[in-house]
Design an enzyme around this catalytic site. Structure first.
Site, mmCIF file in Angstrom:
data_model
loop_
_atom_site.group_PDB
_atom_site.id
_atom_site.type_symbol
_atom_site.label_atom_id
_atom_site.label_comp_id
_atom_site.label_asym_id
_atom_site.label_seq_id
_atom_site.Cartn_x
_atom_site.Cartn_y
_atom_site.Cartn_z
ATOM 1 N N GLU A 264 -9.370 -1.885 6.016
ATOM 2 C CA GLU A 264 -9.937 -1.545 7.479
ATOM 3 C C GLU A 264 -11.129 -2.684 7.574
ATOM 4 O OE1 GLU A 264 -8.478 -0.014 9.629
ATOM 5 O OE2 GLU A 264 -7.160 1.408 8.644
ATOM 6 N N ASP B 99 0.992 -1.106 0.087
ATOM 7 C CA ASP B 99 0.116 -0.103 0.038
ATOM 8 C C ASP B 99 0.727 1.231 -0.219
ATOM 9 O OD1 ASP B 99 0.965 -0.503 2.559
ATOM 10 O OD2 ASP B 99 -0.969 -0.685 3.503
ATOM 11 N N HIS C 148 -6.705 -5.164 10.833
ATOM 12 C CA HIS C 148 -6.525 -4.782 9.388
ATOM 13 C C HIS C 148 -5.305 -5.312 9.019
ATOM 14 C CE1 HIS C 148 -4.286 -0.724 10.481
ATOM 15 N NE2 HIS C 148 -3.398 -1.688 10.042
ATOM 16 N N ASN D 225 -6.778 -3.474 15.054
ATOM 17 C CA ASN D 225 -8.306 -3.895 14.754
ATOM 18 C C ASN D 225 -8.296 -5.016 13.901
ATOM 19 O OD1 ASN D 225 -7.461 -2.714 12.519
ATOM 20 N ND2 ASN D 225 -8.869 -0.919 12.523
#
Ligand code: PGA
Length: 263
Positions: free
Chosen positions: A144, A68, A139, A137
């Site tokens: 996400e 990314d 991801h 979380n």
């Protein structure tokens, strides 16, 4: 799915470097390596550099694809993922810079950039091994919670929480943190022949528990890797505490999960 518990972050770096190096050496000719940014893979990159300097590991046949990049961001910005990769790996090994692929944070047509990235991965024959980190979380890359299993490389809007968390790298100025990112999708990551996910530190412990022990769900993107045929989670002892407690020290593992403790 294999869970490999290593003593500490340095050991996660060594063991993951063993896997990457063995995979590169096992394949004749072209090799396609998927790379990640963040603090977790730094010990791995340090090991790869050391092995290259010792004459043990050659990157001449390696093509890389990063997961990314922020959008918009200039490649020479000190927080761009291109710059991170150059600083922490590319500048120190014999990879051909033309064969390093990082999504262009200044693309005038970001959607076309994402499409072209997918095409480039395909043209190279797909990713042999993808290195991944994980967020607290769950991801993976900038996928996400809520990202679907079939998602492809695309433009994503960053959560305000993610921008706030990352503002520490932008002199604590949230307004300087890019609003978007370009990210490989879960579907793209899933197509890598091997995936290794690295996680260190107690605060990632719960994300590992949900990703490995609970049914796969887009709410925890890393859990979607459970169905992958060749995936290993390499975690340090701090990160493993919650996992070991929930599985009675690995005696009660779900079907398909194996545990290895590296001394
Ligand atoms: P970290 O980031 O390695 O800096 O913890 C990982 C991630 O958020 O994917």
């Amino acid at each position: 799915m294999k869970v490999i518990v290593c003593e500490n972050a340095a050991a996660v770096g060594r063991v993951s470097a063993d896997l990457v190096a063995a995979d590169i050496k096992a394949k004749e000719g072209k090799y396609v390596l998927g790379l990640a940014t963040g603090s977790t893979p730094l010990p791995l990159y340090g090991e790869l550099i050391a092995r290259h300097r010792a004459g043990e590991l050659c990157f001449a046949n390696v093509t890389s694809f990063n997961l990314d990049e922020y959008y918009p961001i200039a490649p020479n910005h000190d927080q761009s993922y291109y710059y991170f990769m150059w600083l922490n790996l590319f500048a120190h090994i014999n990879i051909c810079l033309r064969r390093t692929n990082v999504l262009n944070g200044l693309a005038t047509d970001p959607k076309a950039e994402c499409k072209a990235y997918e095409k480039r991965i395909k043209a190279e024959g797909g990713i042999d091994l993808q290195v991944l980190g994980i967020g607290g979380n769950g991801h993976i890359a900038f996928n996400e919670p809520g990202s679907g299993p079939k998602s492809r490389t695309r433009v994503v809007k960053l959560d305000e929480k993610t921008r706030k968390d990352n503002s520490r790298f932008f002199n604590n100025k949230i307004e300087d943190v890019p609003t978007h990112a370009l990210s490989m999708g879960i579907g793209t990551i899933f197509e890598a022949r091997k995936n290794i996910l690295l996680a260190t530190g107690g605060y990632k412990g719960e994300a590992i528990v949900s990703s490995v022990l609970e049914p796969p769900t887009p709410k925890v993107p890393a859990s979607l890797l459970q169905d992958h045929p060749d995936v290993a989670f390499l975690i340090d002892t701090d990160c493993a505490k919650a996992f070991l407690a929930k599985t009675n020290d690995g005696k009660k593992l779900p079907k398909g999960v194996t545990l290895e403790i590296v001394q």
